[in-house]
Design a protein around this motif. Sequence first.
Motif, mmCIF file in Angstrom:
data_model
loop_
_atom_site.group_PDB
_atom_site.id
_atom_site.type_symbol
_atom_site.label_atom_id
_atom_site.label_comp_id
_atom_site.label_asym_id
_atom_site.label_seq_id
_atom_site.Cartn_x
_atom_site.Cartn_y
_atom_site.Cartn_z
ATOM 1 N N ALA A 284 -21.120 -12.228 4.261
ATOM 2 C CA ALA A 284 -20.320 -11.335 5.095
ATOM 3 C C ALA A 284 -18.846 -11.720 5.062
ATOM 4 C CB ALA A 284 -20.831 -11.355 6.531
ATOM 5 N N MET A 285 -18.559 -13.017 5.074
ATOM 6 C CA MET A 285 -17.174 -13.467 5.034
ATOM 7 C C MET A 285 -16.510 -13.087 3.706
ATOM 8 S SD MET A 285 -15.587 -17.236 5.706
ATOM 9 C CE MET A 285 -16.517 -17.985 4.392
ATOM 10 N N LEU A 286 -17.211 -13.311 2.611
ATOM 11 C CA LEU A 286 -16.656 -12.949 1.309
ATOM 12 C C LEU A 286 -16.507 -11.436 1.164
ATOM 13 C CD1 LEU A 286 -18.550 -15.448 -0.993
ATOM 14 C CD2 LEU A 286 -16.129 -15.452 -0.449
ATOM 15 N N GLY A 287 -17.490 -10.683 1.659
ATOM 16 C CA GLY A 287 -17.397 -9.227 1.594
ATOM 17 C C GLY A 287 -16.264 -8.688 2.448
ATOM 18 N N ALA A 288 -16.059 -9.278 3.627
ATOM 19 C CA ALA A 288 -14.961 -8.835 4.494
ATOM 20 C C ALA A 288 -13.611 -9.195 3.904
ATOM 21 C CB ALA A 288 -15.108 -9.453 5.878
ATOM 22 N N PHE A 289 -13.571 -10.252 3.079
ATOM 23 C CA PHE A 289 -12.317 -10.619 2.422
ATOM 24 C C PHE A 289 -12.019 -9.693 1.245
ATOM 25 C CE2 PHE A 289 -10.053 -13.098 -0.848
ATOM 26 C CZ PHE A 289 -8.876 -13.308 -0.165
ATOM 27 N N TYR A 290 -13.025 -9.418 0.435
ATOM 28 C CA TYR A 290 -12.801 -8.609 -0.762
ATOM 29 C C TYR A 290 -12.916 -7.106 -0.518
ATOM 30 C CZ TYR A 290 -12.742 -12.825 -3.554
ATOM 31 O OH TYR A 290 -12.416 -14.035 -4.083
ATOM 32 N N GLY A 291 -13.473 -6.683 0.592
ATOM 33 C CA GLY A 291 -13.583 -5.256 0.885
ATOM 34 C C GLY A 291 -12.245 -4.555 1.002
ATOM 35 N N PRO A 292 -11.300 -5.067 1.799
ATOM 36 C CA PRO A 292 -9.986 -4.417 1.890
ATOM 37 C C PRO A 292 -9.203 -4.451 0.581
ATOM 38 C CG PRO A 292 -10.332 -5.792 3.795
ATOM 39 C CD PRO A 292 -11.462 -6.076 2.848
ATOM 40 N N ILE A 293 -9.444 -5.468 -0.250
ATOM 41 C CA ILE A 293 -8.768 -5.499 -1.550
ATOM 42 C C ILE A 293 -9.246 -4.314 -2.394
ATOM 43 C CG2 ILE A 293 -8.516 -6.806 -3.695
ATOM 44 C CD1 ILE A 293 -8.688 -9.340 -1.959
ATOM 45 N N ALA A 294 -10.539 -4.053 -2.348
ATOM 46 C CA ALA A 294 -11.082 -2.925 -3.101
ATOM 47 C C ALA A 294 -10.675 -1.587 -2.483
ATOM 48 C CB ALA A 294 -12.599 -3.028 -3.164
ATOM 49 N N GLY A 295 -10.535 -1.556 -1.157
ATOM 50 C CA GLY A 295 -10.182 -0.313 -0.477
ATOM 51 C C GLY A 295 -8.702 -0.031 -0.406
ATOM 52 N N LEU A 296 -7.869 -0.913 -0.951
ATOM 53 C CA LEU A 296 -6.417 -0.769 -0.855
ATOM 54 C C LEU A 296 -5.931 0.558 -1.423
ATOM 55 C CD1 LEU A 296 -3.591 -2.093 -0.352
ATOM 56 C CD2 LEU A 296 -3.734 -2.889 -2.711
ATOM 57 N N PHE A 297 -6.365 0.898 -2.612
ATOM 58 C CA PHE A 297 -5.879 2.110 -3.256
ATOM 59 C C PHE A 297 -6.414 3.366 -2.577
ATOM 60 C CE2 PHE A 297 -5.662 -1.108 -6.632
ATOM 61 C CZ PHE A 297 -4.287 -1.079 -6.825
ATOM 62 N N GLY A 298 -7.645 3.308 -2.103
ATOM 63 C CA GLY A 298 -8.198 4.460 -1.392
ATOM 64 C C GLY A 298 -7.482 4.720 -0.082
ATOM 65 N N VAL A 299 -7.186 3.665 0.660
ATOM 66 C CA VAL A 299 -6.467 3.809 1.929
ATOM 67 C C VAL A 299 -5.049 4.296 1.675
ATOM 68 C CG1 VAL A 299 -5.542 2.542 3.902
ATOM 69 C CG2 VAL A 299 -7.876 2.140 3.162
ATOM 70 N N ALA A 300 -4.378 3.717 0.683
ATOM 71 C CA ALA A 300 -3.010 4.124 0.373
ATOM 72 C C ALA A 300 -2.966 5.586 -0.077
ATOM 73 C CB ALA A 300 -2.427 3.220 -0.703
ATOM 74 N N LEU A 301 -3.908 5.981 -0.906
ATOM 75 C CA LEU A 301 -3.965 7.368 -1.367
ATOM 76 C C LEU A 301 -4.245 8.316 -0.204
ATOM 77 C CD1 LEU A 301 -3.914 9.299 -3.819
ATOM 78 C CD2 LEU A 301 -6.375 8.969 -3.959
ATOM 79 N N GLY A 302 -5.139 7.908 0.696
ATOM 80 C CA GLY A 302 -5.434 8.741 1.858
ATOM 81 C C GLY A 302 -4.235 8.921 2.765
ATOM 82 N N VAL A 303 -3.451 7.872 2.982
ATOM 83 C CA VAL A 303 -2.255 7.979 3.824
ATOM 84 C C VAL A 303 -1.216 8.875 3.161
ATOM 85 C CG1 VAL A 303 -0.322 6.682 4.801
ATOM 86 C CG2 VAL A 303 -2.637 5.806 5.021
ATOM 87 N N VAL A 304 -1.072 8.766 1.845
ATOM 88 C CA VAL A 304 -0.117 9.626 1.126
ATOM 89 C C VAL A 304 -0.545 11.083 1.212
ATOM 90 C CG1 VAL A 304 0.764 10.191 -1.181
ATOM 91 C CG2 VAL A 304 0.737 7.823 -0.400
ATOM 92 N N VAL A 305 -1.839 11.347 1.048
ATOM 93 C CA VAL A 305 -2.333 12.731 1.138
ATOM 94 C C VAL A 305 -2.129 13.270 2.543
ATOM 95 C CG1 VAL A 305 -4.427 14.137 1.079
ATOM 96 C CG2 VAL A 305 -3.943 12.552 -0.776
ATOM 97 N N LEU A 306 -2.396 12.452 3.565
ATOM 98 C CA LEU A 306 -2.147 12.889 4.941
ATOM 99 C C LEU A 306 -0.677 13.178 5.188
ATOM 100 C CD1 LEU A 306 -4.433 10.623 7.152
ATOM 101 C CD2 LEU A 306 -4.524 13.098 6.927
ATOM 102 N N ALA A 307 0.191 12.358 4.608
ATOM 103 C CA ALA A 307 1.632 12.586 4.779
ATOM 104 C C ALA A 307 2.057 13.883 4.113
ATOM 105 C CB ALA A 307 2.416 11.410 4.203
ATOM 106 N N LEU A 308 1.439 14.210 2.992
ATOM 107 C CA LEU A 308 1.804 15.454 2.306
ATOM 108 C C LEU A 308 1.209 16.679 2.994
ATOM 109 C CD1 LEU A 308 1.394 14.348 -1.418
ATOM 110 C CD2 LEU A 308 3.519 14.692 -0.150
ATOM 111 N N VAL A 309 0.046 16.545 3.586
ATOM 112 C CA VAL A 309 -0.609 17.683 4.238
ATOM 113 C C VAL A 309 0.041 17.997 5.577
ATOM 114 C CG1 VAL A 309 -2.774 18.440 5.305
ATOM 115 C CG2 VAL A 309 -2.805 17.379 3.069
ATOM 116 N N PHE A 310 0.345 16.938 6.348
ATOM 117 C CA PHE A 310 0.931 17.162 7.671
ATOM 118 C C PHE A 310 2.401 17.091 7.586
ATOM 119 C CE2 PHE A 310 -3.370 15.861 9.058
ATOM 120 C CZ PHE A 310 -3.678 17.018 9.734
#
Length: 70
Positions: A44-70
């Motif tokens: 769980a500790m290793l997964g919680a450490f590496y999970g946000p690293i893997a989700g970085l691009f998805g979160v960044a892309l989602g925020v950019v899409v939200l900024a463009l939509v709203f």
Amino acid sequence: MTIFGLSLGTAALVALLGFAGAAVGGAVGGILTGGKDIGNQLAAMLGAFYGPIAGLFGVALGVVVLALVF
């Protein structure tokens, strides 16, 4: 229909929630994939450490899409 602006605070909140979700998802995924071999706490500790690293691009892309939509 009302048009909302995506402020810097809202974008930061959405990014924080996305990273928290990625950490929780990484922890659960770590437990499911490696819990028996290395123990649930370490997996769980290793997964919680590496999970946000893997989700970085998805979160960044989602925020950019939200900024463009709203």
